[in-house]
Design a protein around this motif. Structure first.
Motif, PDB file in Angstrom:
ATOM      1  N   ASN A  17       0.712  -1.297   0.068  1.00 11.36           N
ATOM      2  CA  ASN A  17      -0.213  -0.130   0.010  1.00 11.36           C
ATOM      3  C   ASN A  17       0.860   1.217  -0.196  1.00 11.36           C
ATOM      4  O   ASN A  17       0.187   2.332  -0.134  1.00 11.36           O
ATOM      5  N   LEU A  18       2.324   1.041   0.105  1.00  6.16           N
ATOM      6  CA  LEU A  18       3.090   2.334   0.235  1.00  6.16           C
ATOM      7  C   LEU A  18       2.674   3.175  -1.125  1.00  6.16           C
ATOM      8  O   LEU A  18       2.791   4.418  -0.873  1.00  6.16           O
ATOM      9  N   ASP A  19       2.712   2.644  -2.081  1.00  5.29           N
ATOM     10  CA  ASP A  19       2.608   3.430  -3.428  1.00  5.29           C
ATOM     11  C   ASP A  19       1.078   3.646  -3.910  1.00  5.29           C
ATOM     12  O   ASP A  19       0.616   3.691  -5.037  1.00  5.29           O
ATOM     13  N   GLU A  20       0.183   3.208  -2.905  1.00  4.56           N
ATOM     14  CA  GLU A  20      -1.229   3.744  -3.424  1.00  4.56           C
ATOM     15  C   GLU A  20      -1.820   4.947  -2.920  1.00  4.56           C
ATOM     16  O   GLU A  20      -2.725   5.667  -3.155  1.00  4.56           O
ATOM     17  N   GLY A  21      -0.362   5.927  -2.631  1.00  8.12           N
ATOM     18  CA  GLY A  21      -0.995   7.382  -2.259  1.00  8.12           C
ATOM     19  C   GLY A  21      -0.027   7.732  -1.369  1.00  8.12           C
ATOM     20  O   GLY A  21       0.198   7.266  -0.119  1.00  8.12           O
ATOM     21  N   SER A  22       0.850   8.907  -1.378  1.00  5.51           N
ATOM     22  CA  SER A  22       1.775   9.280  -0.299  1.00  5.51           C
ATOM     23  C   SER A  22       1.898  10.895  -0.259  1.00  5.51           C
ATOM     24  O   SER A  22       1.728  11.539  -1.521  1.00  5.51           O
ATOM     25  N   ALA A  23       1.918  11.396   0.903  1.00  3.28           N
ATOM     26  CA  ALA A  23       2.254  12.909   0.819  1.00  3.28           C
ATOM     27  C   ALA A  23       1.192  13.735   0.034  1.00  3.28           C
ATOM     28  O   ALA A  23       1.566  14.564  -0.624  1.00  3.28           O
ATOM     29  N   GLY A  24      -0.138  13.221   0.041  1.00  8.89           N
ATOM     30  CA  GLY A  24      -1.174  13.953  -0.793  1.00  8.89           C
ATOM     31  C   GLY A  24      -1.216  13.440  -2.186  1.00  8.89           C
ATOM     32  O   GLY A  24      -1.850  13.991  -2.975  1.00  8.89           O
ATOM     33  N   LYS A  25      -0.251  12.839  -2.588  1.00 10.85           N
ATOM     34  CA  LYS A  25      -0.378  12.261  -4.242  1.00 10.85           C
ATOM     35  C   LYS A  25      -0.921  11.162  -4.335  1.00 10.85           C
ATOM     36  O   LYS A  25      -0.649  10.210  -3.480  1.00 10.85           O
ATOM     37  N   SER A  26      -1.699  11.031  -5.400  1.00 16.14           N
ATOM     38  CA  SER A  26      -2.517   9.745  -5.755  1.00 16.14           C
ATOM     39  C   SER A  26      -1.497   8.723  -6.363  1.00 16.14           C
ATOM     40  O   SER A  26      -0.366   9.221  -6.850  1.00 16.14           O
ATOM     41  N   ALA A  27      -1.876   7.673  -6.295  1.00 17.32           N
ATOM     42  CA  ALA A  27      -0.952   6.463  -7.039  1.00 17.32           C
ATOM     43  C   ALA A  27      -0.541   6.727  -8.347  1.00 17.32           C
ATOM     44  O   ALA A  27       0.639   6.723  -8.764  1.00 17.32           O
ATOM     45  N   SER A  28      -1.442   7.324  -9.030  1.00 18.47           N
ATOM     46  CA  SER A  28      -1.187   7.683 -10.605  1.00 18.47           C
ATOM     47  C   SER A  28      -0.395   8.953 -10.626  1.00 18.47           C
ATOM     48  O   SER A  28       0.592   9.064 -11.478  1.00 18.47           O
ATOM     49  N   GLU A  29      -0.739  10.024  -9.883  1.00 17.06           N
ATOM     50  CA  GLU A  29       0.169  11.228  -9.989  1.00 17.06           C
ATOM     51  C   GLU A  29       1.750  10.708  -9.326  1.00 17.06           C
ATOM     52  O   GLU A  29       2.700  11.288 -10.096  1.00 17.06           O
ATOM     53  N   PHE A  30       1.749   9.932  -8.603  1.00 24.32           N
ATOM     54  CA  PHE A  30       3.049   9.575  -8.155  1.00 24.32           C
ATOM     55  C   PHE A  30       3.826   8.748  -9.359  1.00 24.32           C
ATOM     56  O   PHE A  30       4.951   8.918  -9.424  1.00 24.32           O
TER      57      PHE A  30
END
Lengths: 453, 451
Positions: free
Chosen positions: A80-93
């Motif tokens: 789940n770490l790359d499902e959204g972090s620091a307010g960025k969605s998975a696809s933005e990331f």
């Protein structure tokens, strides 16, 4: 045993082989720098300026052995770490990382969770790539939608794995050999465990297991020591602080066993495993690496000779060591027709037992050493593999001179030393034997052709 | 685009631009020379570890083969391990294994190549063995009669019993109507059945000449060392006349071709292939680099168009991919393949419609600068990452030389890719994604044959 070391007539026919010093170990002088940063993360660094790129590997003691109350929590947290972090969605990331040409990977194991970043070393790329990577590891948002998606994926993956005979056989070995110990849940999750886990559980697990103090960092590439220190410091300061995984309990007293899992199929997948009380950082591991090479690696190994070359019982048979922090196991795996399950098991048992009693010959050790040299040289010739090696050295707590002393130390071992290590660490009477496949009336071993005897 | 416009575009892209200057500065020392017998040698230094890879590339492969004789190049590759003047069958492999070397070989439409990866001080052994089988292959009849059975089994295992491979083999045979690229590298089974060792001997004598080969050495070596060794082991092998070979050129617009196959598969799938040029046949290399970037726009990572739109957005496909090999000796194919999302009741017709939407969009609207920069960054970074392995460096060099290009492209292609503009993308899409250039295969599960 056929001796396949360079035969004399060949050496005289090949001009190039004359004067070649084969028994002098090839010199590896890859220099490793290591330090512990202010947050307690251990760093191993290889400065390599040949290519404009950097490989980073983070190894947290956050594997499935850390989540026995909620089987699946370690894997779900990592995934789940790359499902959204620091307010960025998975696809933005993903979009940002891809626009830098950077690559990110993750994997979950029994004792560790690993995250890697590969990026170009130019500062304009490196800095934003590392900032994204840091957000991902240190500031996950754990959105509920992500958790549901990943749970479904993990459940689907579990269902498929158990049907795959080689995975099933290995899983049975771990379940039996390490029953009651954290090593005894090799798939690292259960359906109930997965169902019960909430985003709060992910946050709580992340807050502990992803602590800087619980981390080994590997860095290989086009960086100065100064840059390496700056980068690792920034990364580890962003992480949770002050938690470290407790040492696992000692291995349970092993009990031998024979397990058959009935499954339709063309043949049976077999495993014979022995527990090893010796931890991953023990010096005896090198002796066992050599022993394993002689016994079960390559076309000329003792097991291959006994099962394939002499009797045609199987296409492939190999053995492997899995050294873990508080011990580990040695396992032989092969495939065989259903009617030879028992006979092949008996033959493997006998071959392993003879080997433990007699140890290797000097010629076998020499061949094993040569066979181990190639892969090691190819590993140190590639940044990505070097970063993985550093990670392995980190979690096994191996010294910094491990790479440069590996080949000379292997070369110095004698047959007696290898035999002693075998006898001290492996006991054939403690074997777990597993077959997965269809049952059939058992037949005796086919006879060995006269010219093979 | 004129210089001023290009600079303006550069400013516009601003922060997204990869610092290519930093990459160009890091080119590794690479040297080339040709022995008197015509053997071309390329040496690339990489001193990270005391290891070296040696590859020899012959300009012969399945696209050189004639009907009735398919599979010769690949069968000869197998027989190259069956003994030469100095070593018996399998002996060379045993020697190399005892030296801790990794060795193997591969055959393709355009080339046959052999390689060894080993400690630097053992390079002479690899070169001596390689030179020996170039000069004096034995080709024993009894070894051949055993080996051809192994090859037939390889064909059964890897092609006939693999529905995906079998479908692709038939697809290629349709998609390349004019050139030798319709021939499968392993050969048709009927040709394997009637292959004779004498044909292999003729094939070997025709093509295995020093002047038809490139030796590539990458690793912890210097050009001088390799020059001395190459001269010592290969220098005495005489130059021989090699048959003339012509580039496999295709029809520009062969017309729409369709194939429906029923194979042992669970899920239906779609293959699209457009006849397009490659680097060696294109009038303007920019076209080819545009096609490379189009493939990345469609399929380069999580945020590329096919995964973002067809897979996650419209939930039309379970998976989709595109590929384009720009480094062939002749013309190439731009390939797209996809599997419908059957859980959402999507059909091949739906998938075709979705694919054409993406292709029409490329034809109607140039990609935004931002999107193009993103995929360009990935492609360029990927080329840099490929160099991490000395073997992949050697393979790139060997392939470029063997298809009639120069190894120097490995160091200049980053700049070439950088020059591609959104307009180039649109132009290439308009020129090449037409029905006249298209082959379509519908690969269906067997049971639906009776519906």
């Amino acid at each position: 045993m056929t001796d396949t070391l360079l035969p004399n007539q060949t050496t005289t026919r090949l001009l190039s082989a004359q004067g070649l010093v084969l028994d002098e170990p090839t010199l590896i002088n890859t220099e490793i720098q290591s330090w512990t940063d202010e947050s307690g993360a251990r760093v191993r660094f290889i400065e390599s300026h040949g290519l404009p790129m950097v490989d980073v590997q983070l190894v947290f003691k956050a594997g499935t052995t850390q989540d026995t109350d909620y089987p699946g929590l370690a894997a779900l947290t990592l995934y789940n770490l790359d499902e959204g972090s620091a307010g960025k969605s998975a696809s933005e990331f993903a979009e940002r990382l891809e626009s830098l040409g950077a690559l990110f990977e993750k994997s979950s194991r029994l004792e560790y969770s690993t995250l890697t970043l590969r990026t170009l070393s130019a500062k304009e790329v490196l800095d934003p790539a590392l900032a994204l990577f840091t957000d991902l590891v240190a500031r996950p948002d754990f959105p509920a939608t992500g958790l549901e998606k990943v749970k479904a994926q993990l459940l689907g993956q579990r269902a498929g794995l158990e049907k795959f005979p080689p995975i099933r056989a290995t899983a049975e070995v771990y379940r039996h050999l390490f029953a009651g110990h954290p090593y005894g849940t090799p798939e690292g999750s259960s359906e109930q465990g997965i169902a019960a886990i909430t985003t709060d559980d992910l946050k709580a697990f992340h807050g502990k297991a992803y602590s800087a103090n619980n981390l080994e960092i590997s860095l290989v590439g086009d960086l100065s020591r100064e840059d390496a220190e700056r980068i690792t410091q920034q990364l580890s300061q962003a992480l949770p602080q002050g938690w470290a995984a407790a040492e696992l309990p000692p291995l349970p007293t092993p009990s031998p066993g024979r397990i058959h899992i009935e499954q339709p199929g063309a043949s049976n997948v077999m495993a014979l495993a022995l527990p090893m009380a010796v931890p991953a950082d023990a010096p005896a591991q090198l002796n066992l690496i050599l022993a394993n090479e002689v016994l079960g690696s390559g076309l000329n190994s003792r097991l291959m000779q006994a099962l394939r070359q002499q009797r045609g019982l199987t296409y492939d048979i190999s053995s492997a060591l899995n050294p873990l922090r508080v011990g580990g196991l040695f396992m032989v795996r092969w495939e065989v027709a259903a009617e030879f399950v028992d006979a092949s098991l008996q033959l493997v048992r006998q071959t392993v037992q003879d080997f433990i009693e007699q140890g290797p010959t000097a010629a076998e050790l020499l061949a094993a050493h040569r066979q181990l040299t190639g892969p090691m040289l190819r590993n140190v010739a590639q940044n990505r593999r070097l970063a993985a090696l550093l990670g392995e050295m980190g979690y096994k707590q191996l010294p910094d001179d491990y790479l440069s002393t590996y080949l000379p130390r292997l070369a110095a071992l004698t047959p007696e030393q290898v035999r002693e290590a075998l006898q001290a660490n492996l006991d054939i009477n403690m074997s777990i034997e597993v077959s997965v496949g269809p049952a059939a009336d058992q037949k005796p071993l086919p006879p060995v052709p006269a010219d093979e005897q | 685009m004129n210089a001023l416009a290009r600079r303006a575009a550069g400013l516009l892209l601003g922060t997204l631009c990869l610092p290519l200057a930093a990459l160009a500065a890091d080119v590794q020392p690479t040297h080339e020379f040709i022995l008197d017998n015509g053997l071309k040698v390329v040496v690339r230094e990489d001193h990270r570890a005391p290891v070296v890879v040696s590859q020899i590339w012959y300009k012969v492969g399945s696209s050189y083969e004639t009907p009735g004789q398919t599979g010769l190049s690949h069968a000869l590759e197998h027989m190259m391990f069956k003994g030469s003047a100095k070593v018996g069958p399998g002996e060379g492999s045993r020697i190399l294994r005892d030296l801790g070397a990794e060795e193997n070989a591969f055959t393709s439409d355009d080339y046959t190549a052999y390689y060894q990866v080993l400690a630097r001080d053992r390079l002479p052994v690899a070169l001596e063995l390689e030179a020996d089988r170039l000069a004096s292959l034995r080709l024993p009849a009894d070894e051949f009669s055993r080996e051809i059975e192994v090859i037939k089994e390889e064909r059964r295992l890897r092609t006939d019993d693999q529905p995906g491979s079998k479908a692709f083999e038939l697809f290629r045979a349709m998609a390349y109507p004019a050139s030798g690229y319709h021939t499968p590298t392993i050969g048709w089974m009927a040709d394997l059945e009637r292959m004779k060792v004498e044909e292999l001997r003729h094939w070997y004598e025709s093509w295995y000449a020093p002047n038809n080969a490139t030796l590539v050495v990458v690793g912890d070596v210097t050009a001088d060392e390799v020059k001395t060794l190459a001269q010592k082991y290969f220098g005495a092998i005489p130059r021989r006349a090699v048959p003339p070979s012509k580039l496999p050129l295709e029809l520009a617009e062969p017309g729409l071709r369709q194939l429906t196959l029923h194979v042992r598969t669970q899920l239906p799938s779609l293959i699209y292939g457009f006849n397009v040029p490659a680097m060696a046949t294109a009038k303007d290399p920019r076209t080819v680099n545009a096609l490379r970037l189009i493939s990345a726009l469609l399929d380069g990572g999580y945020s590329a168009r096919m995964p973002a739109r067809l897979e996650r957005g419209q939930e039309l496909v379970a998976g989709a991919s595109s590929s384009y090999n720009a480094f062939t000796r002749g013309d190439s194919l731009f390939l797209i393949s996809a599997t419908p999302n059957v859980q959402k009741q999507k059909t091949l017709a739906d998938v075709e419609k979705g694919v054409w939407q993406l292709l029409d969009e490329l034809k109607n609207t140039p990609p935004s600068a931002e999107e193009l920069e993103r995929v360009r960054a990935q492609v360029i970074a990927g080329l840099v990452y490929d160099r991490d392995s000395i073997s992949s460096q050697a393979t790139t060099i060997g392939q470029l030389e063997t298809v009639g290009l120069s190894w120097k492209l490995i160091d200049s292609e980053l700049d070439d890719l950088k020059r591609v503009t959104p307009q180039d993308i649109q132009n290439a899409a308009r020129t090449y994604f037409t029905r006249e250039r298209l082959s379509v295969a519908h690969v269906l599960p067997e049971e639906s044959a009776h519906e």
